[in-house]
Design a protein around this motif. Structure first.
Motif, short mmCIF file in Angstrom:
data_model
loop_
_atom_site.label_atom_id
_atom_site.label_comp_id
_atom_site.label_asym_id
_atom_site.label_seq_id
_atom_site.Cartn_x
_atom_site.Cartn_y
_atom_site.Cartn_z
N GLN A 160 -2.15 -5.72 -2.30
CA GLN A 160 -2.00 -6.74 -1.28
C GLN A 160 -1.00 -7.82 -1.68
O GLN A 160 -1.08 -8.39 -2.76
CB GLN A 160 -3.35 -7.37 -0.97
CG GLN A 160 -3.30 -8.30 0.21
CD GLN A 160 -4.68 -8.61 0.74
OE1 GLN A 160 -5.66 -8.00 0.36
NE2 GLN A 160 -4.75 -9.54 1.66
N ASP A 161 -0.09 -8.07 -0.76
CA ASP A 161 0.91 -9.12 -0.85
C ASP A 161 1.96 -8.89 -1.93
O ASP A 161 2.76 -9.78 -2.20
CB ASP A 161 0.27 -10.50 -1.03
CG ASP A 161 -0.64 -10.86 0.13
OD1 ASP A 161 -0.33 -10.47 1.27
OD2 ASP A 161 -1.67 -11.52 -0.11
N SER A 162 1.99 -7.73 -2.58
CA SER A 162 3.09 -7.47 -3.52
C SER A 162 4.31 -7.08 -2.69
O SER A 162 4.20 -6.39 -1.69
CB SER A 162 2.72 -6.40 -4.54
OG SER A 162 2.44 -5.18 -3.90
N ALA A 221 1.26 -4.03 1.29
CA ALA A 221 2.40 -4.53 0.53
C ALA A 221 3.68 -4.17 1.29
O ALA A 221 3.74 -3.15 1.97
CB ALA A 221 2.42 -3.91 -0.86
N ALA A 222 4.68 -5.00 1.17
CA ALA A 222 5.88 -4.85 1.99
C ALA A 222 7.15 -4.88 1.15
O ALA A 222 7.20 -5.47 0.08
CB ALA A 222 5.94 -5.96 3.04
N VAL A 223 8.19 -4.26 1.69
CA VAL A 223 9.55 -4.30 1.18
C VAL A 223 9.64 -3.86 -0.28
O VAL A 223 10.24 -4.53 -1.12
CB VAL A 223 10.19 -5.70 1.37
CG1 VAL A 223 11.71 -5.61 1.29
CG2 VAL A 223 9.79 -6.34 2.69
N ASN A 224 9.02 -2.73 -0.59
CA ASN A 224 9.10 -2.16 -1.93
C ASN A 224 9.97 -0.91 -1.88
O ASN A 224 10.01 -0.20 -0.88
CB ASN A 224 7.70 -1.82 -2.43
CG ASN A 224 6.86 -3.07 -2.61
OD1 ASN A 224 7.12 -3.85 -3.51
ND2 ASN A 224 5.89 -3.28 -1.73
N GLN A 225 10.66 -0.64 -2.97
CA GLN A 225 11.57 0.51 -3.06
C GLN A 225 11.03 1.48 -4.10
O GLN A 225 10.83 1.12 -5.26
CB GLN A 225 12.96 0.03 -3.49
CG GLN A 225 13.98 1.13 -3.65
CD GLN A 225 14.52 1.64 -2.33
OE1 GLN A 225 14.61 0.90 -1.36
NE2 GLN A 225 14.89 2.90 -2.29
#
Length: 186
Positions: free
Chosen positions: A5-7, A38-42
């Motif tokens: 969460q929130d990472s 979690a958002a915007v992870n590559q």
């Protein structure tokens, strides 16, 4: 690996997740890699060496789940094969499980597509009404890395169900189409 969460704005590149250091034998985790709320992870990328090997896990290879799991990108990964992309080293469950919105699996540029093959369930499963706006492009699903030789997932290459809507599989731009083939029957 678990991104909870929130990472956000994390990058996971060049790892062997669920295999030994040679990438030829399974040492599976429960699940390989999870992105939850979690958002915007590559995860991986199109550049040489950026992709991950996510294989041999006892559950799901990669799962994206929960509200707020948006704008994540999986590119250039081998999910369910050995490091050569020529032999199945499947995850016990889905290759990729999506219960999330607006994520990218693959891409149309050279090297951005994932190899999603050899898994012991569905290659890519997109589930539930919350799963909308996801884009699945440029992937090899059910083939070896050469894109021709068969290495099927046990069930469907791609499955969209339980109210998932507005997702894009393939496209008309050069490189956007997926190659989906060779489901196994046992």
């Amino acid at each position: 690996i678990h991104m909870g969460q929130d990472s956000a704005y994390n990058a996971v590149w060049g790892n062997y997740i669920g295999t030994d250091f040679t990438g030829a034998a399974a040492l599976g985790n429960g699940n390989g890699l999870g992105i939850v709320k979690a958002a915007v992870n590559q995860v991986g990328g199109g550049a040489p060496g950026a992709g991950n090997l996510i294989s041999g896990n006892l559950g799901v290879g990669v799962y994206l789940d929960g509200a707020g799991t948006v704008f994540n990108c999986l590119q250039g990964n081998f999910i369910g094969s050995d490091v050569t992309g020529r032999r199945a080293l499947g995850n016990t469950d889905w290759g990729i499980y999506l219960n999330a919105a607006s994520n990218a699996i693959g891409g149309s540029a050279l090297g951005e597509g994932n190899l999603i093959s050899g898994n012991n369930n569905v290659g890519v499963s997109i589930n539930n009404p919350a799963s909308c706006g996801n884009v699945l492009q440029g992937n090899l699903i059910g083939t070896q890395a050469d894109g021709v030789s068969p290495m099927g997932n046990l069930w469907h290459g791609v499955q969209i169900q339980y109210g998932a809507s507005g997702n894009i599989v393939g496209g008309t731009a050069p490189g956007a189409g997926n190659r989906i083939a060779a489901a196994r029957t046992a």
